[in-house]
Design an enzyme around this catalytic site. Structure first.
Site, PDB file in Angstrom:
ATOM      1  N   GLU A 170      -0.389  -3.984  52.248  1.00 26.35           N
ATOM      2  CA  GLU A 170      -0.259  -3.665  50.825  1.00 26.35           C
ATOM      3  C   GLU A 170       0.371  -4.817  50.053  1.00 26.35           C
ATOM      4  O   GLU A 170       0.853  -4.647  48.930  1.00 26.35           O
ATOM      5  CB  GLU A 170       0.522  -2.360  50.648  1.00 26.35           C
ATOM      6  N   HIS A 237       6.138   2.212  49.060  1.00 31.38           N
ATOM      7  CA  HIS A 237       6.226   0.772  49.304  1.00 31.38           C
ATOM      8  C   HIS A 237       7.706   0.408  49.329  1.00 31.38           C
ATOM      9  O   HIS A 237       8.522   1.041  48.647  1.00 31.38           O
ATOM     10  CB  HIS A 237       5.574  -0.034  48.174  1.00 31.38           C
ATOM     11  N   CYS A 354       5.894  -3.365  40.363  1.00 31.92           N
ATOM     12  CA  CYS A 354       4.517  -3.111  40.846  1.00 31.92           C
ATOM     13  C   CYS A 354       3.504  -3.878  40.028  1.00 31.92           C
ATOM     14  O   CYS A 354       2.435  -4.240  40.506  1.00 31.92           O
ATOM     15  CB  CYS A 354       4.159  -1.635  40.720  1.00 31.92           C
TER      16      CYS A 354
HETATM   17  O1  SUG Z   1      -0.880   2.524  45.234  1.00 31.35           O
HETATM   18  N1  SUG Z   1      -0.720   4.373  42.268  1.00 31.35           N
HETATM   19  C1  SUG Z   1      -0.400   3.154  42.995  1.00 31.35           C
HETATM   20  C2  SUG Z   1       0.921   2.618  42.560  1.00 31.35           C
HETATM   21  C3  SUG Z   1       1.207   1.271  43.144  1.00 31.35           C
HETATM   22  C4  SUG Z   1       2.583   0.820  42.929  1.00 31.35           C
HETATM   23  N2  SUG Z   1       2.778  -0.458  43.468  1.00 31.35           N
HETATM   24  C5  SUG Z   1       3.925  -0.916  44.030  1.00 31.35           C
HETATM   25  N3  SUG Z   1       4.845  -0.120  44.445  1.00 31.35           N
HETATM   26  N4  SUG Z   1       4.020  -2.179  44.231  1.00 31.35           N
HETATM   27  C6  SUG Z   1      -0.435   3.404  44.505  1.00 31.35           C
HETATM   28  O2  SUG Z   1       0.003   4.464  44.940  1.00 31.35           O
HETATM   29  C7  SUG Z   1      -2.193   6.180  41.566  1.00 31.35           C
HETATM   30  C8  SUG Z   1      -3.627   6.339  41.111  1.00 31.35           C
HETATM   31  C9  SUG Z   1      -4.012   7.759  40.835  1.00 31.35           C
HETATM   32  O3  SUG Z   1      -3.506   8.646  41.514  1.00 31.35           O
HETATM   33  O4  SUG Z   1      -4.882   7.963  39.973  1.00 31.35           O
HETATM   34  C10 SUG Z   1      -1.968   4.877  42.305  1.00 31.35           C
HETATM   35  O5  SUG Z   1      -2.863   4.343  42.896  1.00 31.35           O
END
Ligand code: SUG
Length: 431
Positions: A170, A237, A354
């Protein structure tokens, strides 16, 4: 030279589909209406703040969505309107995945090892496979195309394809770097997950982290596990519970499975290591995760550091009280706090950290980046106008299969590429 931040511009299909199991914000907002225009403007305001602080700022582009290729590969055929209607009827989560704007969270775009850390003295980037979540696994080819374009100069950069999907990776969200200054060699900290028997998946496989370090030629590395308890509490994460900058680690007490061992290793290997840690007794893990205080961007300024926080961190009493105590300490490394409204992204579990990929670079390597990915105020003004004109004001789940929505988002994407002077073919997209 401070590091470059590459933020993801929020795409015109930003929506709440609850696709990420273990990401509590995203799953609890599933089915709500989203506001893509506002989301993109909130993100641009963040980029503008960084520019005003003198931090080099660039962007990565939203991907072309809906991803009709994904839907067609899953057996939906006919003209686009037929594909959309059948997908909505038979597999709504797949349609939502094909519409996801999740590439906006560029901390998951790649892992970056700066030149000072690598065997060949180049900056290495490995695109993240994001294999654990279907909606994110579709991102890497377009991300890779953007990285290859932005970092094309092979004298300075090596851009690698993804680790095989058997091992979820990731990207920078599970990678930190501690160093005396961004141009000095650093200790790269790779944080993987293990959550056997838990409710939520661990998204970073230890072998993926090891592979990235190997590919980058990074010797100075520490591999450590995220606390399974943190994953279970919604820290999908590491960057939900920890962030590092230069010699500073800003983290929750429950971030690491082996806390003592990890902190001792950091203290032993990082000269001047400074820990700013929230004790569980003062900041409950649930508050830390709900407020995203550790998903702050901690950035170096000419003098000192700034902490860029989401508004939720100041609205959570335990967190806000602890922050006040931290900054009241005269020896603390945080000189400035900036609070941003990023609610649209936050409701999908994406905070300030993020939304950005950090690339620490020597001066001459910075000059070699494709300038179309770099931002200044004039460019931000133009992007704001474009977003105001083309990005939808609201999206409800039922909009995702409407042919006009597909046509409008295609127009928005095309207008963005045209404004930046990037031809679709340069990103491997059909014209
Ligand atoms: O991968 N949310 C992302 C958020 C990513 C956050 N990134 C970091 N922590 N670096 C994920 O979970 C939600 C999309 C939805 O449910 O429609 C989403 O993908």
């Amino acid at each position: 030279m401070p590091e470059l931040n590459l933020d993801g511009l929020v795409g015109p299909t930003h929506n709440y589909a609850g696709l990420s199991l273990g990401n509590l914000a995203a799953t609890s907002n599933a089915g709500q209406e989203s506001a893509p225009r506002k989301a993109a403007l909130q993100g641009l305001a963040k980029m503008r703040l960084l520019v005003s602080l003198g931090v080099p700022q660039g962007l990565l582009l939203p991907h072309r969505r809906p991803n009709t290729g994904l839907l067609r590969a899953m057996g939906f055929g006919g003209i686009d309107a037929e594909v959309a209607a059948a997908a909505a009827r038979e597999d709504a989560p797949l349609l939502a995945a094909a519409c996801s704007a999740s590439a906006m969270w560029t901390a998951n775009a790649a892992t970056v090892s700066p030149a000072a850390d690598t065997a060949d003295g180049r900056t290495h980037l490995t695109v993240a496979n994001l294999a654990t979540m279907a909606h994110r696994a579709q991102e890497w080819p377009e991300t890779l195309a953007q990285l290859r374009l932005a970092f094309a100069d092979r004298r300075f950069f090596a851009v690698h394809g993804p680790v095989p999907p058997a091992f979820g990776d990731e990207g920078a969200a599970n990678h930190m770097r501690l160093c005396s200054g961004h141009e000095a060699p650093g200790l790269e900290v790779f944080v993987h997950g293990e959550n056997r028997g838990g409710r939520f998946p661990a998204r970073q496989h230890p072998r993926a982290s090891q592979a990235v370090a190997r590919k980058h030629g990074v010797d100075m590395a520490l591999f450590t596990a995220q606390a399974a308890r943190a994953i279970e509490a919604g820290a999908f994460h590491n960057d939900v519970v920890a962030v590092a900058n230069e010699t500073v680690l800003f983290a929750h007490e429950a971030a690491f499975e082996n806390r003592t061992e990890t902190l001792e290793a950091l203290a032993a290997r990082v000269p001047g290591f400074t820990l700013v840690e929230a004790p569980e007794a003062e900041v409950p893990l649930a508050d830390a995760i709900a407020s995203y205080v550790f998903n702050a961007a901690l950035v170096s300024l000419g003098e000192g550091m700034a902490l860029i926080l989401p508004a939720e961190a100041r609205e959570t009493p335990s967190v806000s009280g602890w922050l006040d105590r931290v900054v009241a300490d005269p020896g603390n490394p945080i000189g400035q706090i900036h609070v941003l409204d990023l609610r649209e992204s936050m409701r999908n579990g994406g905070g300030p950290a993020c939304l950005r990929l950090r690339v620490a670079l020597p001066e001459e390597a910075h000059a070699a980046i494709d300038p179309r990915f770099l931002l200044d105020d004039a460019r931000l003004d133009r992007l704001e106008r474009l977003v105001e004109r083309y990005w939808p004001e609201r999206i409800a789940p039922s909009d995702l299969s409407v042919p006009q929505f597909w046509a409008d988002t295609a127009d928005a994407h095309a207008a963005l590429l045209a404004q930046l002077g990037i031809a679709p073919e340069e990103l491997g997209l059909p014209g």
